[in-house]
Design a protein around this motif. Structure first.
Motif, PDB file in Angstrom:
ATOM      1  N   SER A 109       0.824  -1.202   0.000  1.00 18.28           N
ATOM      2  CA  SER A 109       0.000   0.000   0.000  1.00 18.28           C
ATOM      3  C   SER A 109       0.866   1.262   0.000  1.00 18.28           C
ATOM      4  O   SER A 109       0.538   2.256  -0.634  1.00 18.28           O
ATOM      5  N   LYS A 143      -0.974   3.090  -2.623  1.00 18.53           N
ATOM      6  CA  LYS A 143      -1.563   4.401  -2.353  1.00 18.53           C
ATOM      7  C   LYS A 143      -0.546   5.540  -2.378  1.00 18.53           C
ATOM      8  O   LYS A 143      -0.878   6.670  -2.741  1.00 18.53           O
ATOM      9  N   GLU A 144       0.687   5.248  -1.951  1.00 16.02           N
ATOM     10  CA  GLU A 144       1.633   6.362  -1.823  1.00 16.02           C
ATOM     11  C   GLU A 144       3.077   5.885  -1.928  1.00 16.02           C
ATOM     12  O   GLU A 144       3.423   4.810  -1.436  1.00 16.02           O
ATOM     13  N   SER A 223       0.838  10.259  -4.664  1.00 18.63           N
ATOM     14  CA  SER A 223      -0.217   9.795  -3.782  1.00 18.63           C
ATOM     15  C   SER A 223      -1.470   9.513  -4.603  1.00 18.63           C
ATOM     16  O   SER A 223      -1.833  10.301  -5.480  1.00 18.63           O
ATOM     17  N   ARG A 224      -2.116   8.383  -4.309  1.00 17.68           N
ATOM     18  CA  ARG A 224      -3.325   7.981  -5.044  1.00 17.68           C
ATOM     19  C   ARG A 224      -4.433   7.678  -4.039  1.00 17.68           C
ATOM     20  O   ARG A 224      -4.219   6.956  -3.067  1.00 17.68           O
ATOM     21  N   CYS A 225      -5.611   8.208  -4.262  1.00 16.02           N
ATOM     22  CA  CYS A 225      -6.750   7.969  -3.365  1.00 16.02           C
ATOM     23  C   CYS A 225      -7.793   7.110  -4.071  1.00 16.02           C
ATOM     24  O   CYS A 225      -8.056   7.282  -5.264  1.00 16.02           O
ATOM     25  N   PHE A 226      -8.376   6.193  -3.320  1.00 15.72           N
ATOM     26  CA  PHE A 226      -9.401   5.306  -3.866  1.00 15.72           C
ATOM     27  C   PHE A 226     -10.775   5.725  -3.341  1.00 15.72           C
ATOM     28  O   PHE A 226     -10.883   6.305  -2.271  1.00 15.72           O
TER      29      PHE A 226
END
Length: 226
Positions: A109, A143-144, A223-226
């Motif tokens: 993650s 995610k990051e 950074s990626r947000c779901f």
């Protein structure tokens, strides 16, 4: 996958970088129920001599890496033997594929890797390879990506290390110092910036910059947000 928390991947050019850069953060992840895994690229010692590095020196470094991992609670899942301080001689794709093997195995993650600001060529190549291995894909779960700093390398690079994330490690500074002591040959005496005293001072500075007693600093690369 870890059912109790996130899977965390720490990418280190040399065994000791993981402890210098983010030992407190590693331990903090583990106390929160995350599983932390690490990979390294070289033995970390063979570039230091004009003649052949002894098997004993290499084994001592491996033992130090195992001891530090045991104290902090993370697991080495791969330790490659690329030429030390010569990762610029290895095709970038080959380095990226080594990282991708770990990516596919643990599906992390959060990824911790070297900063592109570092003076050390191995660190910079690992940073580049990390970005290739983690180019966003629809099936990705990460995610990051966070870059950590290495004293005696990050502050001497061609561009500054730009911290934008500070993690409170006040409860883990003593353990970080204990883990650093495993790498006896890599911890020069003060005032060297990579001495245990200087690393503790850096953590105190990063803490003062963020309202904590001790902290480790990182640069969020993506950074990626779901």
């Amino acid at each position: 996958m870890n059912k109790n928390g996130d899977n965390i991947l720490v990418i280190a050019a040399h065994p000791d970088d993981e402890t210098i850069g983010c030992a407190g953060t590693i331990r903090k992840h583990i106390t929160r129920g995350d599983a932390v895994y690490a990979i390294s690229f070289t033995d970390g010692v063979s570039s230091r001599h004009n003649t052949h590095t002894s098997t004993e020196e290499i084994e001592d470094r491996r033992n130090a890496a195992r001891e530090s991992a045991n104290k902090l609670g993370f697991k080495w899942i791969a330790q490659e033997v690329f030429p030390d301080n010569k990762l610029d001689m290895i095709p970038l794709l080959e380095l990226a594929k080594f990282i991708e093997q770990a990516k596919l195995k643990i599906k992390p993650s959060i990824i911790y890797t070297h900063s592109s600001a570092d003076l050390n060529i191995d660190h910079r190549r690992v940073h580049e390879a990390t970005l290739i291995a983690f180019r966003p894909q629809p099936s990705d779960v990460w995610k990051e990506i966070r870059a950590y700093e290495i004293p005696s390398s990050s502050e001497w690079g061609v561009k500054p290390f730009s911290a934008n994330l500070y993690i409170n490690i006040t409860d883990f500074i003593s353990l970080k110092k204990t883990a650093l002591a495993c790498y006896t040959s890599e911890m020069p005496p003060p005032p060297h910036p990579r001495s245990i005293d200087a690393i503790e001072t850096l953590c105190k500075l990063r803490g003062a910059q963020s309202g904590f007693k001790y902290a480790e600093a990182f640069e969020i690369i993506r950074s990626r947000c779901f």
